[in-house]
Design a protein around this motif. Sequence first.
Motif, PDB file in Angstrom:
ATOM      1  N   GLU A 235      41.352   3.049  51.765  1.00  0.00           N
ATOM      2  CA  GLU A 235      42.484   3.659  51.095  1.00  0.00           C
ATOM      3  C   GLU A 235      42.436   5.181  51.194  1.00  0.00           C
ATOM      4  N   GLY A 236      42.115   5.706  52.375  1.00  0.00           N
ATOM      5  CA  GLY A 236      42.167   7.146  52.591  1.00  0.00           C
ATOM      6  C   GLY A 236      40.881   7.897  52.306  1.00  0.00           C
ATOM      7  N   MET A 237      39.957   7.329  51.580  1.00  0.00           N
ATOM      8  CA  MET A 237      38.706   8.016  51.248  1.00  0.00           C
ATOM      9  C   MET A 237      37.538   7.076  51.504  1.00  0.00           C
ATOM     10  N   PRO A 238      36.565   7.488  52.338  1.00  0.00           N
ATOM     11  CA  PRO A 238      35.422   6.612  52.662  1.00  0.00           C
ATOM     12  C   PRO A 238      34.461   6.495  51.485  1.00  0.00           C
ATOM     13  N   ARG A 239      34.937   5.910  50.396  1.00  0.00           N
ATOM     14  CA  ARG A 239      34.204   5.940  49.141  1.00  0.00           C
ATOM     15  C   ARG A 239      32.876   5.198  49.198  1.00  0.00           C
ATOM     16  N   SER A 240      32.824   4.058  49.888  1.00  0.00           N
ATOM     17  CA  SER A 240      31.564   3.306  49.932  1.00  0.00           C
ATOM     18  C   SER A 240      30.480   4.102  50.653  1.00  0.00           C
ATOM     19  N   GLU A 241      30.840   4.788  51.738  1.00  0.00           N
ATOM     20  CA  GLU A 241      29.870   5.590  52.479  1.00  0.00           C
ATOM     21  C   GLU A 241      29.457   6.816  51.673  1.00  0.00           C
ATOM     22  N   ILE A 242      30.425   7.474  51.030  1.00  0.00           N
ATOM     23  CA  ILE A 242      30.111   8.635  50.207  1.00  0.00           C
ATOM     24  C   ILE A 242      29.200   8.241  49.059  1.00  0.00           C
ATOM     25  N   LEU A 243      29.494   7.114  48.413  1.00  0.00           N
ATOM     26  CA  LEU A 243      28.667   6.649  47.308  1.00  0.00           C
ATOM     27  C   LEU A 243      27.247   6.336  47.779  1.00  0.00           C
ATOM     28  N   ALA A 244      27.125   5.739  48.964  1.00  0.00           N
ATOM     29  CA  ALA A 244      25.793   5.411  49.498  1.00  0.00           C
ATOM     30  C   ALA A 244      24.972   6.672  49.725  1.00  0.00           C
ATOM     31  N   PHE A 245      25.583   7.709  50.317  1.00  0.00           N
ATOM     32  CA  PHE A 245      24.864   8.958  50.558  1.00  0.00           C
ATOM     33  C   PHE A 245      24.538   9.666  49.240  1.00  0.00           C
ATOM     34  N   LEU A 246      25.456   9.593  48.285  1.00  0.00           N
ATOM     35  CA  LEU A 246      25.241  10.210  46.975  1.00  0.00           C
ATOM     36  C   LEU A 246      24.033   9.587  46.283  1.00  0.00           C
ATOM     37  N   ILE A 247      23.967   8.268  46.282  1.00  0.00           N
ATOM     38  CA  ILE A 247      22.854   7.575  45.634  1.00  0.00           C
ATOM     39  C   ILE A 247      21.551   7.823  46.386  1.00  0.00           C
ATOM     40  N   GLU A 248      21.619   7.827  47.713  1.00  0.00           N
ATOM     41  CA  GLU A 248      20.403   8.065  48.499  1.00  0.00           C
ATOM     42  C   GLU A 248      19.820   9.437  48.187  1.00  0.00           C
ATOM     43  N   ALA A 249      20.679  10.459  48.124  1.00  0.00           N
ATOM     44  CA  ALA A 249      20.201  11.807  47.806  1.00  0.00           C
ATOM     45  C   ALA A 249      19.634  11.863  46.398  1.00  0.00           C
ATOM     46  N   ARG A 250      20.305  11.198  45.469  1.00  0.00           N
ATOM     47  CA  ARG A 250      19.884  11.204  44.071  1.00  0.00           C
ATOM     48  C   ARG A 250      18.504  10.544  43.896  1.00  0.00           C
ATOM     49  N   LEU A 251      18.332   9.355  44.461  1.00  0.00           N
ATOM     50  CA  LEU A 251      17.071   8.642  44.304  1.00  0.00           C
ATOM     51  C   LEU A 251      15.921   9.363  45.007  1.00  0.00           C
ATOM     52  N   ALA A 252      16.213   9.979  46.163  1.00  0.00           N
ATOM     53  CA  ALA A 252      15.171  10.741  46.852  1.00  0.00           C
ATOM     54  C   ALA A 252      14.748  11.950  46.022  1.00  0.00           C
ATOM     55  N   LEU A 253      15.716  12.582  45.330  1.00  0.00           N
ATOM     56  CA  LEU A 253      15.382  13.713  44.466  1.00  0.00           C
ATOM     57  C   LEU A 253      14.496  13.277  43.300  1.00  0.00           C
ATOM     58  N   LEU A 254      14.851  12.164  42.651  1.00  0.00           N
ATOM     59  CA  LEU A 254      14.021  11.666  41.554  1.00  0.00           C
ATOM     60  C   LEU A 254      12.631  11.289  42.043  1.00  0.00           C
ATOM     61  N   SER A 255      12.549  10.760  43.260  1.00  0.00           N
ATOM     62  CA  SER A 255      11.242  10.434  43.837  1.00  0.00           C
ATOM     63  C   SER A 255      10.440  11.704  44.119  1.00  0.00           C
ATOM     64  N   MET A 256      11.130  12.788  44.502  1.00  0.00           N
ATOM     65  CA  MET A 256      10.463  14.076  44.712  1.00  0.00           C
ATOM     66  C   MET A 256       9.770  14.529  43.433  1.00  0.00           C
ATOM     67  N   ILE A 257      10.460  14.375  42.316  1.00  0.00           N
ATOM     68  CA  ILE A 257       9.909  14.822  41.036  1.00  0.00           C
ATOM     69  C   ILE A 257       8.637  14.042  40.700  1.00  0.00           C
ATOM     70  N   ASP A 258       8.601  12.760  41.075  1.00  0.00           N
ATOM     71  CA  ASP A 258       7.440  11.915  40.771  1.00  0.00           C
ATOM     72  C   ASP A 258       6.372  11.951  41.856  1.00  0.00           C
ATOM     73  N   ALA A 259       6.669  12.563  43.015  1.00  0.00           N
ATOM     74  CA  ALA A 259       5.709  12.571  44.125  1.00  0.00           C
ATOM     75  C   ALA A 259       4.453  13.333  43.747  1.00  0.00           C
ATOM     76  N   ARG A 260       3.324  12.907  44.337  1.00  0.00           N
ATOM     77  CA  ARG A 260       2.030  13.454  43.943  1.00  0.00           C
ATOM     78  C   ARG A 260       1.451  14.453  44.930  1.00  0.00           C
ATOM     79  N   ASP A 261       2.144  14.774  45.998  1.00  0.00           N
ATOM     80  CA  ASP A 261       1.621  15.773  46.920  1.00  0.00           C
ATOM     81  C   ASP A 261       2.759  16.492  47.616  1.00  0.00           C
ATOM     82  N   ALA A 262       2.443  17.656  48.166  1.00  0.00           N
ATOM     83  CA  ALA A 262       3.452  18.535  48.745  1.00  0.00           C
ATOM     84  C   ALA A 262       4.109  17.929  49.978  1.00  0.00           C
ATOM     85  N   ALA A 263       3.345  17.238  50.816  1.00  0.00           N
ATOM     86  CA  ALA A 263       3.913  16.681  52.046  1.00  0.00           C
ATOM     87  C   ALA A 263       4.959  15.617  51.731  1.00  0.00           C
ATOM     88  N   THR A 264       4.695  14.783  50.733  1.00  0.00           N
ATOM     89  CA  THR A 264       5.668  13.764  50.356  1.00  0.00           C
ATOM     90  C   THR A 264       6.914  14.410  49.780  1.00  0.00           C
TER      91      THR A 264
END
Length: 347
Positions: A235-264
């Motif tokens: 319907e004019g906006m690739p919402r499912s793809e945008i939502l997937a990228f939004l969630i992927e970025a969000r979860l990776a950020l939360l994982s960054m906060i919990d990561a135990r070393d700089a390389a991760t």
Amino acid sequence: MAVVHQFGRANAATPSKGDACVLGGNRAFGRMRVYQPGHTLFAQGESCAGVYILNTGIVGLRRSDEHGNCALVSLSGPGELVGYRAFLASDFHSNTAEALTPCRVLFIQSSDLRRWLAESPPVRDYFIHKALSDLNRAQTMCAGLLTESLKSRFIKLLLRIGDMSPAQRADQPFLVEVPVQRKDIAALLGAAPGSLSRLLSDLEEEGLIVIDGRWIDFSGAARAMDFVASPSCVEGMPRSEILAFLIEARLALLSMIDARDAATREALNVTVQTASRRLDAKLSRVSDGAVREAHTFRCVWDMFKTTRQTEIIPAVFSGRMDRAREIATGVQGERLATMKEILMSTK
């Protein structure tokens, strides 16, 4: 410097200078590796030793049958996980992972990752999201084989390769270096090599693509097929793809906060930035006039990105995890809810 395990292969990765072994507490947690084109991360049939997070480069997954026939089945780029299916299933690898370009990869050993998953709900959520996202992508590709033309599938593949490539230029988004042979392109498209050759000849004759060695300029084809202004969308906006990228970025950020070393943290930051860049690319092809909600979403998304880049990520890398988590789950949580509501209500 610690020695990186070589998996018993002569063409295994070489340690990345200065950070081959990163310590989490008093034990090794992540190992940064460098792979040259043609080298394998793991082979089909091997037991899973761990998971790989791509920092730079493109990795291809190949699968062989009992007759020795081999086909390229998928590509992975910066910020993506490789080998996680065998890890989650505690099984052997069903594919061979080969570096198609020079790759810098963070390897996390299975035992360490299992402990991390047990301790961190955001990391578990990220793996679940990744598995579901890849399943959705595979189903979309299968549907495309039945509903889309070979030309459309080919242009979309070039867009995906360009999105992964470190050589991609902002001023030439439709000029890409293809790191595989034509038979591999045909395999990825589910087409016979002869059909692909005919398509390429037709596109060249029509002036829609220009091939120069491994480089393909497909700006003419992208414009002719309206990929610039009107990508595949709902319907004019690739919402499912945008939502997937939004969630992927969000979860990776939360994982960054919990990561135990700089390389991760560095590797997960690549995932955050890559997902954000892909989301921006989707938004850039949606006009505010065509979709009323697009302008509102952009405004919230810009504030979301600014706070993340100027406050949360600096806090993470300076060791202020409590502050990073407070912002991420506070105002950022509210903005995330607003963006999800916009995407889910887009008609």
